[in-house]
Scaffold this motif. Sequence first.
Motif, PDB file in Angstrom:
ATOM      1  N   GLU A 341     -10.945 -16.449  12.131  1.00 20.45           N
ATOM      2  CA  GLU A 341     -10.837 -15.125  12.748  1.00 20.45           C
ATOM      3  C   GLU A 341     -10.638 -14.097  11.633  1.00 20.45           C
ATOM      4  O   GLU A 341     -10.151 -14.428  10.555  1.00 20.45           O
ATOM      5  N   THR A 342     -10.972 -12.853  11.932  1.00 17.78           N
ATOM      6  CA  THR A 342     -10.826 -11.777  10.956  1.00 17.78           C
ATOM      7  C   THR A 342      -9.899 -10.712  11.523  1.00 17.78           C
ATOM      8  O   THR A 342     -10.083 -10.282  12.667  1.00 17.78           O
ATOM      9  N   PHE A 343      -8.924 -10.312  10.742  1.00 17.03           N
ATOM     10  CA  PHE A 343      -7.981  -9.273  11.170  1.00 17.03           C
ATOM     11  C   PHE A 343      -7.948  -8.161  10.131  1.00 17.03           C
ATOM     12  O   PHE A 343      -7.679  -8.426   8.968  1.00 17.03           O
ATOM     13  N   ILE A 344      -8.221  -6.952  10.554  1.00 13.09           N
ATOM     14  CA  ILE A 344      -8.051  -5.791   9.682  1.00 13.09           C
ATOM     15  C   ILE A 344      -6.556  -5.521   9.561  1.00 13.09           C
ATOM     16  O   ILE A 344      -5.836  -5.540  10.559  1.00 13.09           O
ATOM     17  N   LEU A 345      -6.089  -5.262   8.352  1.00 15.66           N
ATOM     18  CA  LEU A 345      -4.668  -4.949   8.143  1.00 15.66           C
ATOM     19  C   LEU A 345      -4.506  -3.441   7.972  1.00 15.66           C
ATOM     20  O   LEU A 345      -5.208  -2.834   7.151  1.00 15.66           O
ATOM     21  N   PRO A 346      -3.622  -2.827   8.745  1.00 16.45           N
ATOM     22  CA  PRO A 346      -3.441  -1.385   8.598  1.00 16.45           C
ATOM     23  C   PRO A 346      -2.704  -1.090   7.293  1.00 16.45           C
ATOM     24  O   PRO A 346      -1.610  -1.599   7.070  1.00 16.45           O
ATOM     25  N   VAL A 347      -3.331  -0.341   6.406  1.00 20.20           N
ATOM     26  CA  VAL A 347      -2.661   0.073   5.163  1.00 20.20           C
ATOM     27  C   VAL A 347      -2.755   1.588   5.074  1.00 20.20           C
ATOM     28  O   VAL A 347      -3.751   2.177   5.487  1.00 20.20           O
ATOM     29  N   ASN A 348      -1.705   2.208   4.545  1.00 19.87           N
ATOM     30  CA  ASN A 348      -1.677   3.673   4.536  1.00 19.87           C
ATOM     31  C   ASN A 348      -2.395   4.220   3.303  1.00 19.87           C
ATOM     32  O   ASN A 348      -1.827   4.926   2.481  1.00 19.87           O
ATOM     33  N   SER A 349      -3.673   3.828   3.152  1.00 17.11           N
ATOM     34  CA  SER A 349      -4.505   4.369   2.073  1.00 17.11           C
ATOM     35  C   SER A 349      -5.918   4.491   2.606  1.00 17.11           C
ATOM     36  O   SER A 349      -6.445   3.549   3.198  1.00 17.11           O
ATOM     37  N   ASN A 350      -6.535   5.645   2.386  1.00 18.61           N
ATOM     38  CA  ASN A 350      -7.927   5.832   2.827  1.00 18.61           C
ATOM     39  C   ASN A 350      -8.921   5.210   1.867  1.00 18.61           C
ATOM     40  O   ASN A 350     -10.122   5.299   2.076  1.00 18.61           O
ATOM     41  N   ASN A 351      -8.409   4.611   0.786  1.00 15.59           N
ATOM     42  CA  ASN A 351      -9.293   4.034  -0.230  1.00 15.59           C
ATOM     43  C   ASN A 351      -9.307   2.510  -0.209  1.00 15.59           C
ATOM     44  O   ASN A 351     -10.133   1.901  -0.865  1.00 15.59           O
ATOM     45  N   VAL A 352      -8.359   1.927   0.535  1.00 18.57           N
ATOM     46  CA  VAL A 352      -8.192   0.470   0.477  1.00 18.57           C
ATOM     47  C   VAL A 352      -8.594  -0.165   1.802  1.00 18.57           C
ATOM     48  O   VAL A 352      -8.173   0.279   2.872  1.00 18.57           O
ATOM     49  N   MET A 353      -9.427  -1.193   1.702  1.00 23.52           N
ATOM     50  CA  MET A 353      -9.733  -2.019   2.859  1.00 23.52           C
ATOM     51  C   MET A 353      -8.983  -3.329   2.676  1.00 23.52           C
ATOM     52  O   MET A 353      -9.093  -3.963   1.623  1.00 23.52           O
ATOM     53  N   ALA A 354      -8.211  -3.704   3.683  1.00 24.72           N
ATOM     54  CA  ALA A 354      -7.463  -4.962   3.599  1.00 24.72           C
ATOM     55  C   ALA A 354      -7.700  -5.754   4.880  1.00 24.72           C
ATOM     56  O   ALA A 354      -7.699  -5.191   5.982  1.00 24.72           O
ATOM     57  N   PHE A 355      -7.942  -7.051   4.726  1.00 20.19           N
ATOM     58  CA  PHE A 355      -8.131  -7.886   5.917  1.00 20.19           C
ATOM     59  C   PHE A 355      -7.674  -9.306   5.635  1.00 20.19           C
ATOM     60  O   PHE A 355      -7.515  -9.711   4.480  1.00 20.19           O
ATOM     61  N   ALA A 373      -9.543   5.686  -7.524  1.00 23.22           N
ATOM     62  CA  ALA A 373      -8.163   6.205  -7.571  1.00 23.22           C
ATOM     63  C   ALA A 373      -7.190   5.091  -7.917  1.00 23.22           C
ATOM     64  O   ALA A 373      -7.161   4.054  -7.259  1.00 23.22           O
ATOM     65  N   ASP A 374      -6.360   5.330  -8.953  1.00 23.25           N
ATOM     66  CA  ASP A 374      -5.352   4.346  -9.343  1.00 23.25           C
ATOM     67  C   ASP A 374      -4.128   4.436  -8.433  1.00 23.25           C
ATOM     68  O   ASP A 374      -4.001   5.349  -7.629  1.00 23.25           O
ATOM     69  N   LYS A 375      -3.223   3.450  -8.644  1.00 21.45           N
ATOM     70  CA  LYS A 375      -1.907   3.457  -7.984  1.00 21.45           C
ATOM     71  C   LYS A 375      -1.996   3.614  -6.471  1.00 21.45           C
ATOM     72  O   LYS A 375      -1.298   4.434  -5.879  1.00 21.45           O
ATOM     73  N   GLN A 376      -2.885   2.835  -5.855  1.00 18.09           N
ATOM     74  CA  GLN A 376      -2.961   2.830  -4.385  1.00 18.09           C
ATOM     75  C   GLN A 376      -1.884   1.873  -3.885  1.00 18.09           C
ATOM     76  O   GLN A 376      -2.008   0.654  -4.024  1.00 18.09           O
ATOM     77  N   LYS A 377      -0.788   2.443  -3.354  1.00 11.55           N
ATOM     78  CA  LYS A 377       0.365   1.628  -2.942  1.00 11.55           C
ATOM     79  C   LYS A 377       0.360   1.444  -1.431  1.00 11.55           C
ATOM     80  O   LYS A 377       0.095   2.401  -0.696  1.00 11.55           O
ATOM     81  N   PHE A 378       0.648   0.240  -0.990  1.00 11.10           N
ATOM     82  CA  PHE A 378       0.722  -0.038   0.445  1.00 11.10           C
ATOM     83  C   PHE A 378       1.512  -1.316   0.663  1.00 11.10           C
ATOM     84  O   PHE A 378       1.742  -2.090  -0.267  1.00 11.10           O
ATOM     85  N   THR A 379       1.917  -1.526   1.886  1.00  5.15           N
ATOM     86  CA  THR A 379       2.702  -2.717   2.245  1.00  5.15           C
ATOM     87  C   THR A 379       1.900  -3.553   3.241  1.00  5.15           C
ATOM     88  O   THR A 379       1.299  -3.001   4.159  1.00  5.15           O
TER      89      THR A 379
END
Length: 424
Positions: A341-355, A373-379
């Motif tokens: 299965e594939t799950f998109i992970l919500p991250v608070n960056s418009n530049n990062v795709m996480a799944f 863009a450097d220093k894209q921080k997310f949890t």
Amino acid sequence: MANHFPMVSWANGATIYEVNIRQYTPEGTFGAFAQHLPRLQQMGVRILWFMPITPIGQLNRLGTLGSYYACSSYTDINPEFGTIADFKAVVQQAQALGMKVIIDWVANHTGWDHHWTKEHPDWYVKDAHGNFTEKNGWKDVIDLDYTQSEMRKAMIAAMQFWIHTTHIDGFRCDMAHLVPLDFWMEARQQCDTVKPLFWLAETENVPYHDAFDVSYAWDWMHQTEAYVKGTAGMSNLYNTLHNYSQYPANSYKLFFTSNHDENSWNGTEYEKYGGAALPLAVHSFLWKGFPLIYSGQETPNKKRLSFFNKDEIEWQQPLGLAHLYTGLAGLRQTALVMQGETFILPVNSNNVMAFMRHWQNEVLLVMLNLSGADKQKFTVNHPWLNGAFTNPLSGFQFTFTGPTDFELQGYEYLVYHKVATAPK
């Protein structure tokens, strides 16, 4: 509605590699290409797609050598590449290494001097003056008429010729949507009786999955290019992937950052995507679907290859991206990536795709910075992000315990894989 024909089991988890024989080696022959087979097999390639191997028409030819897609016969070999025996040998060598071979099939049109133009001129579409014609603005080809049942039979017989004679394993069908779907249904039914084959369609026309296993992810290609140019946002990318997830059961998309058309006409992946080319390549392997590598991408090739003239790939040793592609192709072969299965992970960056991908007790975490863009921080906070993970591209191991903070630099990508062992 699901595909009427089940996909051949050997295609599961396969990486597809598009072979441009003309530009691959100084000789431009099947024999010269064959020397690369062990390297491609070690890189994890499982399906070789050969661009058209048929002879090219002379009349209205473009450039010095012409387009592979303007054939003068459906059952002969392009003499530039060698003989039918040479092609048969390369197919045998590939299959002996555990790879499969599919050939490019151009059913919509032929070159102007295809032998059918003399033998069966009634098999072609005509303009108001009774002349051969073509609907898409391609100067070197003319359209076949699919209302002609004898032409259809001859076309299927030609496809079967290659299965019988050279033992190929499938077809990549050029501009499949320009040919009626009922023809492809018939062609697949009749060709699959010779042996079960793999079918890839150059189309994004969803009903064509009734006949084909895999179709092109063109919309994804356009949206990612628009994203990199700043005219589309991350939501456009997620919307496209969501649309693909609504396809009929057992339908797959072909993801790519380059192919013969894109490279020659619209630019290399580095022209189109800049630094995002590599994170997008990672995506193409680890999302549900099939990944494509085009000839030379592993070097990496940073030039547009001429389409109608000799223009060799400039191979650089060592191949700079072979290691990355090998690691990604290895991950492809896991049930996790093919069936998980594939799950998109919500991250608070418009530049990062996480799944995440999840299958039984395996977990894959993929994080891609599609921007410079450097220093894209997310949890990332997910119950599955727990335990010992390995980065399969670097070999480093990490232990995660609950919510984890990440920081990605420009165009950085991170992949973490966990194979949980069942409790004893």
